[in-house]
Scaffold this active site. Structure first.
Site, PDB file in Angstrom:
ATOM      1  N   TYR A   1     -10.024  28.587  20.114  1.00 30.61           N
ATOM      2  CA  TYR A   1     -11.074  29.543  19.765  1.00 30.61           C
ATOM      3  C   TYR A   1     -11.434  29.423  18.286  1.00 30.61           C
ATOM      4  O   TYR A   1     -10.565  29.372  17.416  1.00 30.61           O
ATOM      5  CB  TYR A   1     -10.613  30.973  20.060  1.00 30.61           C
ATOM      6  CG  TYR A   1     -11.593  32.017  19.561  1.00 30.61           C
ATOM      7  CD1 TYR A   1     -12.771  32.274  20.255  1.00 30.61           C
ATOM      8  CD2 TYR A   1     -11.363  32.704  18.371  1.00 30.61           C
ATOM      9  CE1 TYR A   1     -13.679  33.207  19.791  1.00 30.61           C
ATOM     10  CE2 TYR A   1     -12.264  33.642  17.897  1.00 30.61           C
ATOM     11  CZ  TYR A   1     -13.422  33.889  18.606  1.00 30.61           C
ATOM     12  OH  TYR A   1     -14.327  34.798  18.139  1.00 30.61           O
TER      13      TYR A   1
ATOM     14  N   GLN B   1       4.575  91.004  -2.514  1.00 29.03           N
ATOM     15  CA  GLN B   1       4.530  89.563  -2.288  1.00 29.03           C
ATOM     16  C   GLN B   1       3.228  88.997  -2.838  1.00 29.03           C
ATOM     17  O   GLN B   1       2.180  89.632  -2.718  1.00 29.03           O
ATOM     18  CB  GLN B   1       4.608  89.254  -0.787  1.00 29.03           C
ATOM     19  CG  GLN B   1       5.850  89.770  -0.098  1.00 29.03           C
ATOM     20  CD  GLN B   1       5.874  89.394   1.366  1.00 29.03           C
ATOM     21  OE1 GLN B   1       6.796  88.754   1.830  1.00 29.03           O
ATOM     22  NE2 GLN B   1       4.857  89.781   2.111  1.00 29.03           N
TER      23      GLN B   1
ATOM     24  N   ARG C   1       2.235  81.860  -2.717  1.00 35.62           N
ATOM     25  CA  ARG C   1       3.555  81.998  -2.090  1.00 35.62           C
ATOM     26  C   ARG C   1       3.845  80.896  -1.075  1.00 35.62           C
ATOM     27  O   ARG C   1       5.002  80.495  -0.903  1.00 35.62           O
ATOM     28  CB  ARG C   1       3.662  83.379  -1.435  1.00 35.62           C
ATOM     29  CG  ARG C   1       4.971  83.672  -0.753  1.00 35.62           C
ATOM     30  CD  ARG C   1       5.211  85.168  -0.562  1.00 35.62           C
ATOM     31  NE  ARG C   1       4.034  85.867  -0.121  1.00 35.62           N
ATOM     32  CZ  ARG C   1       3.809  86.269   1.140  1.00 35.62           C
ATOM     33  NH1 ARG C   1       4.694  86.007   2.079  1.00 35.62           N
ATOM     34  NH2 ARG C   1       2.713  86.949   1.451  1.00 35.62           N
TER      35      ARG C   1
ATOM     36  N   ASN D   1      -7.250  35.777  13.885  1.00 36.77           N
ATOM     37  CA  ASN D   1      -7.163  35.297  15.263  1.00 36.77           C
ATOM     38  C   ASN D   1      -7.988  34.015  15.391  1.00 36.77           C
ATOM     39  O   ASN D   1      -9.121  33.986  14.886  1.00 36.77           O
ATOM     40  CB  ASN D   1      -7.706  36.368  16.218  1.00 36.77           C
ATOM     41  CG  ASN D   1      -7.786  35.868  17.646  1.00 36.77           C
ATOM     42  OD1 ASN D   1      -6.777  35.521  18.236  1.00 36.77           O
ATOM     43  ND2 ASN D   1      -9.000  35.806  18.182  1.00 36.77           N
TER      44      ASN D   1
ATOM     45  N   ASN E   1     -18.175  42.622  23.517  1.00 34.86           N
ATOM     46  CA  ASN E   1     -16.884  41.969  23.296  1.00 34.86           C
ATOM     47  C   ASN E   1     -16.019  42.853  22.401  1.00 34.86           C
ATOM     48  O   ASN E   1     -14.852  43.108  22.689  1.00 34.86           O
ATOM     49  CB  ASN E   1     -17.095  40.590  22.661  1.00 34.86           C
ATOM     50  CG  ASN E   1     -15.776  39.925  22.297  1.00 34.86           C
ATOM     51  OD1 ASN E   1     -14.879  39.827  23.125  1.00 34.86           O
ATOM     52  ND2 ASN E   1     -15.653  39.475  21.050  1.00 34.86           N
TER      53      ASN E   1
END
EC number: 4.3.1.24
Length: 718
Positions: free
Chosen positions: A110, A350, A356, A386, A489
């Site tokens: 290929y 708090q 916090r 590839n 593809n």
């Protein structure tokens, strides 16, 4: 990657079996390697990144390349030299020779004897011509010549891509000559950068379109353009001459064009740059969160190790430990504790979530960023094209390593983490500029005498909202927008470079937010300094006036009002200075109202003695207030002038804090100062200075100096 002392027939360090058909490494799936790469603290890893970034040479051998090395070559131009490992030459030559021999033998491969992609049913024996056609039809990018928009990939991203592509090709599985990698390295070392299109790749089959322009330069295509070291535009011939490549343009052999373009280097190269900065910015966000806690008079128990140990997540534990280290021994934390002791109801029990829970919020982002970093580092050390040439088994392997899914996924995740960091930063910024939440700082962090003519960081808050909104939009994933391409593809593809580009945009926005927030924090630090000096002079003045007016009666006898002083000073101690200081003696402001309230309460308790003018506290109120109105405004102005002239009675307490190196850098090295409506300088001008320092890396050393004493562990639970 499995590494054995004796390489395979390709000459590389990779082997698959031990000769008996059995796997030769008990970590054959690489999970152990992945786990080992995460050992140690994130901060230590960042320090290693910085150290690598500053080295003068980046050796390339097909393995061990890091994102910091990619960033160094990409951003420092000729300041960092690229050197190819000579020992890789044999494996590279072996695979190149195999391709030529294979074609001469008539083997069908290929991209060597076939067409490409969906048209791979076509055949040819003209291997070189096929490679040239590959480069020609892939030169499909648009640069926007003659228009205002730039459609060219940034210089740094292109350099990163070139470096990564060399590294993958050096492993000897791609069928390309060593001399081609040497030529690309020469372009890097001479700061000659080919122009690549910004868009046009789906990063599967690799970054075909942009990489074809690197190949176009190597073969001397007439449309090839490069940027020289001085910004000049070069054609291919000029680029070769300037780089000192004397062999002339390359005549591509079979497979060489495919080897150049069929890889993920553009996406992973840009991802490396984005992650290098992201790793630094997340450490900065931890420190900024700690400084935020300091100036907000936060309660440091949110960093207590037991809380985070019980949650188990390492990112959270480290974030909390870093914040704990910054806050440990901080003057602001000690001062805040006194405030809480004096009046526990003055603020909520708090702190709000942005303060916090900042370790719990940042911890997962650190873990995501670390994991993405390791994923990209595996990618830039992978063979991504590839087919792959396996010389040892005398075959070409047709697979799909060009699929850049690790890039797309890791960049989507990183971008989401960046958006979360920005969201926290915006929440913290919004609290900081709001006098309903910021525990005594002025609204919009105004620093002027007259708040009616100073709106401080109001524009900056609007800008922060804009930055944050865009950042949240960018957090949307890219990888779920895949389109089937190339005659179906390439029906699934990674969109790796697109995701990397969006992440690079997100990094820029986070830098905008970080610089704006850091300037605001420095403003808050200076306002706390002014606050302390002003409160001191108000207390002293009230004490002096109380002693002078309230201690004795008209005939010199001790007066019952002398017992008021302590309660009067408690009023000053508890009252937010910036709630009254622009007009401290105004009857409509809380200071004078509450001082009068104290005197009235004492007068009511004085009982029958109020009927006698010589013992009446009530009759002292007018004299006390009049004396205070005479003295206090002058004293307040005097203190302001002293602070502005650098002669404050009380020094800036930031010097006593571990966060000082960052403050010092912003104020002294970058030349910023307290912003006021009385001055001409705008917030954007100051933020620009910090942004530039975040972009060029000058902030790194002062940032790390804040943590130089940290031993990598939380404080012991006592």
């Amino acid at each position: 990657m499995m590494e054995l002392p004796n390489g395979n027939c390709n000459g590389s360090s990779l082997n698959v079996c031990n000769g008996n058909g059995n796997l030769s490494n008990n970590d054959s799936l690489n999970w152990g390697m992945a786990a080992d790469s995460m050992r140690g603290s994130h901060l230590d890893e960042v320090k290693r990144m910085v150290e690598e970034y500053r080295k003068a040479v980046v050796p390339l051998g097909g393995k061990g390349l890091t994102i910091s090395q990619v960033a160094a070559v990409a951003t420092q131009n000729t300041g960092v030299a690229v050197e190819l490992a000579e020992e890789t030459r044999y494996a590279v030559k072996a695979s190149s020779d195999w391709v030529v021999d294979s074609m001469n033998k008539g083997t069908d491969s290929y991209g060597v004897t076939t067409g490409f992609g969906a048209t791979s049913h076509r055949r040819t024996k003209q291997g070189g011509a096929l490679q040239n056609e590959l480069i020609r039809f892939l030169n499909a990018g648009i640069f926007g010549n003659g228009t205002e928009s730039t459609q060219t990939l940034p210089h740094t991203a292109t350099r990163a891509a070139m470096l990564v592509r060399i590294n993958t090709l050096l492993q000897g599985y791609s069928g390309i000559r060593f001399e081609i990698m040497e030529a690309i390295a020469k372009f890097l070392n001479h700061n000659i950068t080919p122009c690549l299109p910004l868009r046009g790749t789906i990063t599967a089959s690799g970054d075909l379109v942009p990489l074809s322009y690197v190949a176009g330069l190597l073969i001397g295509r007439p449309n090839s353009k490069s940027i020289g070291p001085n910004g000049q535009i070069l054609n291919a011939k000029e680029a070769f001459q300037l780089a000192g490549i004397e062999t002339g343009f390359f005549e591509l052999q079979p497979k060489e064009g495919l080897a150049l373009v069929n890889g993920t280097a553009v996406g992973s190269g840009l991802a490396s740059l984005a992650l290098f900065e992201t790793n630094l910015l997340v450490v900065l966000s931890e420190i900024l969160s700690a400084i935020f806690a300091e100036v907000m008079q936060g309660k440091p128990e949110f960093t207590d190790h037991l809380t985070h140990k019980l949650k188990h997540h390492p990112g959270q534990i480290e974030a909390a430990a870093i914040m704990e280290h910054i806050l440990d021994g901080s003057y602001y934390v000690k001062a805040a504790q006194k405030v809480h002791d004096i009046d526990p109801l003055q603020k909520p029990k708090q702190d709000r979530y942005a303060l916090r829970t900042s370790p719990q919020w940042l911890g997962p982002q650190i873990e995501v960023i670390r994991n993405a970093t390791k994923m990209i580092e595996r990618e830039i050390n992978s063979v991504n094209d590839n087919p792959l040439i396996d010389v040892s088994r005398n075959k070409a392997l047709h697979g799909g390593n060009f699929q850049g899914t690790p890039i797309g996924v890791s960049m989507d995740n990183t971008r989401l983490a960046i958006a979360s960091i920005g969201k926290l930063m915006f929440a913290q910024f919004s609290e900081l500029v709001n006098d309903f939440y910021n525990n005594g700082l002025p609204s919009n962090l105004t620093g002027s005498r007259n708040p009616s003519l100073d709106y401080g960081f109001k524009g900056a808050e609007i800008a922060m909202a804009s930055y944050c909104s865009e950042l949240q939009y960018l957090a949307n994933p890219v990888t779920n927008h895949v389109q089937s391409a190339e005659q179906h593809n390439q029906d699934v593809n990674s969109l790796g470079l697109i995701s990397s580009r969006k992440t690079a945009e997100a990094v820029e926005i986070l830098k905008l937010m970080s610089s704006t927030f850091l300037v605001a924090l420095c403003q808050a630090i200076d306002l706390r300094h002014i606050e302390e000096n002003l409160k001191s002079v108000v207390k002293n003045t009230v004490s002096q006036v109380a002693k002078r007016v309230l201690t004795v009666g008209v005939n010199g006898e001790l007066h019952p009002s002398r017992f008021c002083e302590k309660d009067l000073l408690n009023v000053v101690e508890r009252e937010y200075v910036f709630a009254y200081i622009d007009d401290p003696c105004s009857a409509t402001y809380p200071l004078m109202q509450k001082l009068r309230h104290v005197l009235v309460d004492h007068a009511l308790e004085n009982g029958d003695r109020e009927g006698n003018s010589s013992t009446s506290i009530f009759q002292k109120i007018g004299a006390f207030e009049q004396e205070l109105k005479t003295l206090l405004p002058k004293e307040v102005e005097s203190v302001r002038v002293d602070v502005e002239n650098g002669n404050p009675a009380v020094p800036n307490r930031i010097i006593e804090c571990r966060s000082y190196p960052l403050y010092k850098f912003v104020r002294e090295n970058l030349g910023t100062s307290l912003l006021t409506g009385e001055k001409i300088r705008s917030p954007g001008e100051e933020c620009d200075k910090v942004f530039a320092a975040l972009c060029d890396g000058r902030f790194i050393d002062p940032m790390l100096d804040c943590l130089k004493e940290w031993n990598g562990a939380p404080l012991p639970i006592c």
